[in-house]
Motif scaffolding. Structure first.
Motif, PDB file in Angstrom:
ATOM      1  N   GLY A 118      38.758  38.816  52.995  1.00  0.00           N
ATOM      2  CA  GLY A 118      38.781  38.907  51.066  1.00  0.00           C
ATOM      3  C   GLY A 118      38.648  40.544  50.860  1.00  0.00           C
ATOM      4  O   GLY A 118      38.369  41.177  51.661  1.00  0.00           O
ATOM      5  N   VAL A 119      38.859  40.769  49.766  1.00  0.00           N
ATOM      6  CA  VAL A 119      38.694  41.869  49.028  1.00  0.00           C
ATOM      7  C   VAL A 119      37.549  42.141  48.193  1.00  0.00           C
ATOM      8  O   VAL A 119      37.670  41.179  47.174  1.00  0.00           O
ATOM      9  CB  VAL A 119      40.200  42.439  48.232  1.00  0.00           C
ATOM     10  CG1 VAL A 119      39.942  44.119  47.864  1.00  0.00           C
ATOM     11  CG2 VAL A 119      41.007  42.345  48.970  1.00  0.00           C
ATOM     12  N   TYR A 120      36.709  42.938  48.291  1.00  0.00           N
ATOM     13  CA  TYR A 120      35.370  42.829  47.637  1.00  0.00           C
ATOM     14  C   TYR A 120      35.109  44.143  46.963  1.00  0.00           C
ATOM     15  O   TYR A 120      35.176  45.282  47.880  1.00  0.00           O
ATOM     16  CB  TYR A 120      34.177  42.506  48.458  1.00  0.00           C
ATOM     17  CG  TYR A 120      34.552  41.061  49.362  1.00  0.00           C
ATOM     18  CD1 TYR A 120      35.021  41.046  50.531  1.00  0.00           C
ATOM     19  CD2 TYR A 120      33.876  39.978  48.378  1.00  0.00           C
ATOM     20  CE1 TYR A 120      35.209  39.680  50.927  1.00  0.00           C
ATOM     21  CE2 TYR A 120      33.878  38.774  49.349  1.00  0.00           C
ATOM     22  CZ  TYR A 120      34.682  38.708  50.235  1.00  0.00           C
ATOM     23  OH  TYR A 120      34.678  37.511  50.820  1.00  0.00           O
ATOM     24  N   TYR A 121      35.203  44.420  45.613  1.00  0.00           N
ATOM     25  CA  TYR A 121      35.322  45.712  45.257  1.00  0.00           C
ATOM     26  C   TYR A 121      33.927  46.006  44.236  1.00  0.00           C
ATOM     27  O   TYR A 121      33.404  45.012  43.694  1.00  0.00           O
ATOM     28  CB  TYR A 121      36.586  45.974  44.309  1.00  0.00           C
ATOM     29  CG  TYR A 121      36.582  45.426  43.088  1.00  0.00           C
ATOM     30  CD1 TYR A 121      37.140  43.940  42.866  1.00  0.00           C
ATOM     31  CD2 TYR A 121      36.172  45.960  41.882  1.00  0.00           C
ATOM     32  CE1 TYR A 121      37.315  43.408  41.645  1.00  0.00           C
ATOM     33  CE2 TYR A 121      36.426  45.481  40.519  1.00  0.00           C
ATOM     34  CZ  TYR A 121      36.736  44.116  40.393  1.00  0.00           C
ATOM     35  OH  TYR A 121      36.921  43.488  39.323  1.00  0.00           O
ATOM     36  N   VAL A 122      33.630  47.175  44.253  1.00  0.00           N
ATOM     37  CA  VAL A 122      32.442  47.415  43.270  1.00  0.00           C
ATOM     38  C   VAL A 122      33.016  48.795  42.446  1.00  0.00           C
ATOM     39  O   VAL A 122      33.549  49.578  42.926  1.00  0.00           O
ATOM     40  CB  VAL A 122      31.108  48.116  44.246  1.00  0.00           C
ATOM     41  CG1 VAL A 122      30.275  48.637  43.217  1.00  0.00           C
ATOM     42  CG2 VAL A 122      30.795  47.373  45.245  1.00  0.00           C
ATOM     43  N   ASP A 123      33.007  48.116  41.212  1.00  0.00           N
ATOM     44  CA  ASP A 123      33.700  49.266  40.256  1.00  0.00           C
ATOM     45  C   ASP A 123      32.572  50.565  39.804  1.00  0.00           C
ATOM     46  O   ASP A 123      31.590  50.126  39.418  1.00  0.00           O
ATOM     47  CB  ASP A 123      34.017  48.544  38.837  1.00  0.00           C
ATOM     48  CG  ASP A 123      34.842  49.395  38.188  1.00  0.00           C
ATOM     49  OD1 ASP A 123      35.181  48.823  36.926  1.00  0.00           O
ATOM     50  OD2 ASP A 123      35.073  50.524  38.559  1.00  0.00           O
ATOM     51  N   MET A 124      32.810  51.627  40.366  1.00  0.00           N
ATOM     52  CA  MET A 124      32.002  52.586  40.228  1.00  0.00           C
ATOM     53  C   MET A 124      32.848  53.853  39.925  1.00  0.00           C
ATOM     54  O   MET A 124      33.789  54.258  40.290  1.00  0.00           O
ATOM     55  CB  MET A 124      31.306  53.085  41.529  1.00  0.00           C
ATOM     56  CG  MET A 124      29.648  52.789  41.477  1.00  0.00           C
ATOM     57  SD  MET A 124      29.210  53.394  43.122  1.00  0.00           S
ATOM     58  CE  MET A 124      27.788  54.046  42.634  1.00  0.00           C
TER      59      MET A 124
END
Lengths: 489, 495
Positions: free
Chosen positions: A284-290
């Motif tokens: 999966g694609v796991y993103y952290v918005d920073m």
């Protein structure tokens, strides 16, 4: 190293001539070759004699009466004694609900005082020697490292022994170290590269300590007794190996070691707490918005253990795929496209349990998805296509010809021998290494890639300013957002 | 805050200008260094070590970011990157064909850069125009690629087993280094001499992007941001005030001819120092280096005119807003390298930062006030700097930390230093000096640096001078430099 000829030992093949003669014409990846490269080939090189260190010849192995395995190497070029001690323990014995005991035990051995010294007294003794030191328990061993002037043999040996055998685990120092863990957790979101690394590890290793976050309440409640019990169980002579290198006299050293370590009692070690984890995937694609001007990308999945049968093919794979200026990742993503300054990838090959296959880079927001796709495509190419003979030979030549850097200085040589035995590698590993690498073919590399790479099981972690990305993340897979916890309490 | 940083800085403390030679003869463990000067001004230093068949090869140029002009910052570092792109004879199968294409690329990019500059200097850039130009450039780059042997010199180094192939740029120097199996030394002398004779800065614009990515990497790091702001604020005239990576807008406008000019000015053989440490005989080294390098003509070196920093007239403070947790850096201007006060200045940092009995560790970290607190003395050619990096442990604040730090400095100023501490520091200095023998890269760097900046490599051994510092010296130097008007404080604060 004394250069004494011993004809009687020729049969033991002490001197290995540099005999690997892979075709040097295959230096770059295409069929192209510059005028300069041709000229280099016309240079003459004398053959090189490389000694591969051996136990019994370069390093002396002694088992003491209470079971400590000692590796001794005299070296009088600098007035220092280096002691590297490793004990079979690791954070793999740490339970998730008491996570932190292994780390605190390791750390406190060096700072928590000892039987004969309060913590402050110990600091003074050690600092006065200007010693370099470390104590730790990591993924595979409990280490005590101590280096001091050779003129202070008695003091140095005593302090080393105090740390190894008689740690006090002073409660005030324990509070300071607990505070350090707390502060570490509070600060873990400060740096996007760390965020990417932590997020990735936690997805990849849910059942292994590398993927666990310290629970601050648990850490707070860890007691001195738990640390003492840990130490008492694992730190035993029959469970410890020590490499000592430097400016010492063998007989004198052995006598003093006996004084310090001779009455250290054997005891059976309880290894039952060892936790094996299974190979699982978390695609999966796991993103952290920073809000950052550069995205950090980590992509991969679990890979191989140290004792996998395809080690050499994978070393060559790593070199071709993601290590060094001439790797495919570097060539395509950094050198050609200018997308990243730092990019790389490969299999980690030295974990007792599963290491990972990981690739990553840091790039501006507007080229984030492009860079991620490129890395994945290159990975798939390693499975679908055989690498060219040029790339293969370049990688093999590098690994073979740079092998001598494993044996640059006496401390390194001795630690290397120590590690080989500790890691249960075959004793001929060094002797046979270059030949094993030379045997690897392009088919082997492709076969290993097909066997261990899982393009449908990739964990893709991206930390960055999502609004500015070039394409939607859904083009890479099923998307999940990871929200960072702020441990403000 | 990175704990490692101050340890490394403490270990790597040098001064670059010294009036006195230290007596190195007492220390039997000092390396045996031989020096040779060629008629074109190139300096070669050789340290023979035959225990392993390896040679550490080190090339040093006495040029760094302090030599950069305004508007062209980052050029020294960019040149370092481009030095890996080959020469007229390497990394190419037809340079004359490449040259034609490169000229076209240069003119198209000059237009694109000009348009980009409009946007950066208050006007409006025509994005469509830029995109079209970049499309054309991309096609030309693809065309050029057919003549390029990608990263060939690095591949050759790889294939002969060269290790640690890398380079670095800093304020005062640019260096290139690697190690080779000793039978392959000639590969290094051949390739490196070609890079000095006839470099070709191909793949210029993709590498410009790489350098900008490197810049972005540091921009996302609060640690780097604090130190950069510290130097920006401390130095208003000395060119330490701009980072070696350069201002991004400057880098983004650098042209190939800028690089060529800079290289011509500063990479002359008479501004070059080569150090070989390892399994090579002196006469062979002189012969081999001479064979390849001695034909390169010397150049007149430019006037390295640098504006000294006037004394700071009062405390300076700055903030960096970020999401990061509280942390700070404090900087004090220190003695010039030619000033003997530098030894006491460094010993002060040993007392403050070295080991668990150091002042900062004992009084700030062990008490639970600081998570990290330690200092380092920066070795710059024009003046030294004491940098103190610290982060408070919750619930303490940066203000609490700052106060405690000054308390420790005050104690030093009062001469509150014990005999035991001074003995301990001398032992630490002795231990540090063994690093020279153990680590060939470290030795090579030191030799080149001291030869380049003081005219005598022997000056790298400062052990005796450091050990002869007294408490009186410490008091005097602390009261002169560790004062409010001489300090700059930068704090990370929430947005």
């Amino acid at each position: 190293m004394k250069k004494i000829l011993k004809p009687v030992l020729i049969v033991m093949a002490l001197i290995l001539f540099f005999m690997i003669s892979l075709p040097l014409q295959a230096q770059q990846k295409g069929a192209k070759e510059s005028e300069g490269a041709k000229a280099v080939k016309n240079l003459h090189f004398d053959p090189l004699n490389i000694r591969v260190p051996e136990v019994g010849k370069d390093v002396e192995r002694i088992v003491t009466k209470n079971g400590i395995i000692l590796f001794l190497k005299e070296d009088h070029t600098i007035p220092i004694i280096d002691i590297t001690s490793i004990t079979r323990t690791s954070a793999e014995y740490d339970r998730k609900d008491r996570f932190g005991i292994a780390r605190l035990t390791g750390d406190l051995m060096g700072v928590g005082g000892t039987k004969d010294f309060t913590p402050d007294e110990f600091d003074r003794e050690r600092d006065y020697l200007a010693a370099a030191w470390n104590t730790y328990i990591d993924s595979e061993k409990g280490g005590v490292f101590f280096e001091f002037p050779s003129s202070q043999l008695d003091r140095g040996l005593n302090l080393f022994t105090q740390m190894l055998r008689f740690p006090l685990f002073d409660h005030k120092r324990l509070e300071v170290e607990k505070g350090n863990i707390r502060e570490e957790v509070l600060r873990e979101n400060d740096d996007p590269a760390t965020v990417a690394s932590n997020t990735y590890k936690r997805l990849i290793y849910p059942d292994y300590f590398k993927g666990w976050k310290y629970d601050l309440k648990t850490v707070k409640n860890i007691t001195r007794d738990e640390l003492k019990d840990w130490h008492k169980n694992f730190f035993r002579p029959n469970n410890t190996m020590i490499a000592i290198t430097g400016d010492f006299n063998r007989e004198e050293l052995l006598k003093k070691l006996d004084e310090q370590l001779g009455n250290w009692e054997n005891a059976p070690v309880d290894f039952s707490g060892y936790q094996k984890f299974e190979k699982k995937f978390k695609p999966g694609v796991y993103y952290v918005d920073m809000n950052m001007d550069q995205s950090n990308i980590r992509i991969g999945h679990l890979g191989v253990t140290r004792d996998n049968p395809d080690r050499y093919a994978l070393e060559v794979f790593n070199r071709i795929f993601g290590e060094g200026f001439n790797s495919i990742l570097n060539e395509k993503i950094r050198s050609n496209e200018g997308l990243a300054y730092s990019v790389g990838g490969g299999f980690s090959l030295d974990m007792p349990q599963y290491g990972t296959f990981t690739m990553g880079c840091a790039t501006k927001p507007e080229s984030t998805v492009k860079a991620a796709k490129m890395m994945i495509d290159i990975m798939k190419q390693m499975m679908d296509e055989k690498v060219s003979e040029e790339r293969l030979n370049l990688a093999k030549n590098y690994l073979i010809n740079s092998f001598l850097y494993e044996f640059e200085d006496p401390v390194q040589v001795n630690r290397g021998i120590l590690a080989l035995e500790y890691n249960k590698m075959p004793s001929d590993y060094n002797k046979d290494y270059r030949e094993n690498i030379s045997k690897v073919t392009a088919e082997d590399v492709q076969r290993a890639a097909k066997k261990y790479l899982q393009p449908d099981q990739l964990t893709i972690v991206i930390v960055g300013n999502v609004k500015k990305f070039d394409k939607p993340l859904s083009e890479l897979g099923t998307v999940h957002q990871i929200k960072l916890e702020d441990e403000g309490k | 805050m990175k704990r490692i940083k101050s340890v490394i800085v403490s270990i790597f403390i040098f001064i670059l200008f010294m009036s006195n030679m230290s007596n190195a003869a007492e220390n039997k463990f000092l390396p045996d260094v031989k020096i040779h000067k060629y008629s074109n001004g190139l300096t070669l230093m050789v340290v023979e070590k035959h225990d392993t068949p390896i040679v550490v090869c080190y090339r040093y140029h006495k040029v760094g970011s302090i030599h950069e002009e305004s508007g062209k910052t980052g050029i020294a570092h960019f040149l370092e990157h481009l030095s890996f792109k080959g020469t007229g004879r390497f990394n190419t199968v037809d340079y004359s064909k490449e040259l034609v294409i490169m000229k076209d690329i240069d003119s198209l990019m000059a237009e694109a850069d000009k348009e980009k500059l409009k946007g950066e200097t208050g006007g409006k850039a025509d994005k469509e125009k830029i995109a079209q130009l970049l499309e054309k450039v991309k096609k030309l780059q693809e065309e050029q690629r057919q003549y390029i042997c990608k990263d060939e010199t690095d591949a050759i180094y790889d294939s002969v087993g060269a290790g640690g192939n890398n380079a670095s740029t800093w304020f005062d120097r640019t260096d290139y280094y690697l190690k080779v199996p000793s039978n392959r030394l000639e590969v290094w002398t051949f390739i490196e001499s070609e890079k000095l004779k006839d470099p070709v800065f191909r793949e210029f614009f993709s590498e410009r992007d790489v350098v900008l990515e490197e810049r972005r990497m540091y921009d996302t790091d609060i640690d780097a941001a604090l130190y950069e702001t510290l130097y920006k604020t401390m130095f208003t005239t000395l060119p330490y005030g701009h980072d070696t990576l350069g201002w991004p807008s400057d880098v983004g406008q650098l042209k190939r001819k800028d690089i060529q000019e800079f290289y011509r000015k500063y990479y002359a053989p008479n501004n070059t120092f080569i150090v070989l440490v390892g399994d090579v005989k002196l006469d062979k080294a002189i012969e081999l280096v001479g064979k390849y390098f001695s034909g390169i003509p010397a150049q007149e070196l430019p006037d390295m005119r640098i504006t000294p920093e006037p004394p700071q007239e009062g405390e300076r403070r700055a903030e960096v807003e970020s999401e990061a947790k509280p942390q700070m850096v404090i900087g004090f201007h220190g003695p010039k390298p030619s000033d003997d006060d530098i030894y006491a200045f460094e010993v002060i940092n040993y007392l403050l930062s070295r080991g668990m009995t150091s002042r900062f560790h004992k009084k700030l970290v062990q008490t639970g006030l600081a998570y990290e607190c330690s200092g380092g003395v920066s070795d710059l050619s024009c003046e030294s700097v004491l940098e103190i990096g610290a982060s408070p442990k919750e619930p303490n604040t940066c203000d609490d930390l700052e106060e405690a730090i000054y308390k420790e400095l005050y104690r030093i100023k009062k001469g509150d230093v014990t005999k035991w501490e001074m003995e301990k520091v001398r032992n630490q200095i002795d231990m540090d000096s063994t690093g020279i023998i153990r680590y060939p890269f470290y030795l090579a760097e030191n030799l080149a640096k001291y030869q380049a900046w003081t005219g005598d490599w022997r000056n790298f051994d400062r052990t005796e001078k450091l050990k002869s510092v007294t408490v009186e010296d410490i008091k005097r130097v602390a009261n002169k430099y560790l004062i409010k008007s001489n300090r700059t404080v930068v704090t990370a604060v929430p947005r």
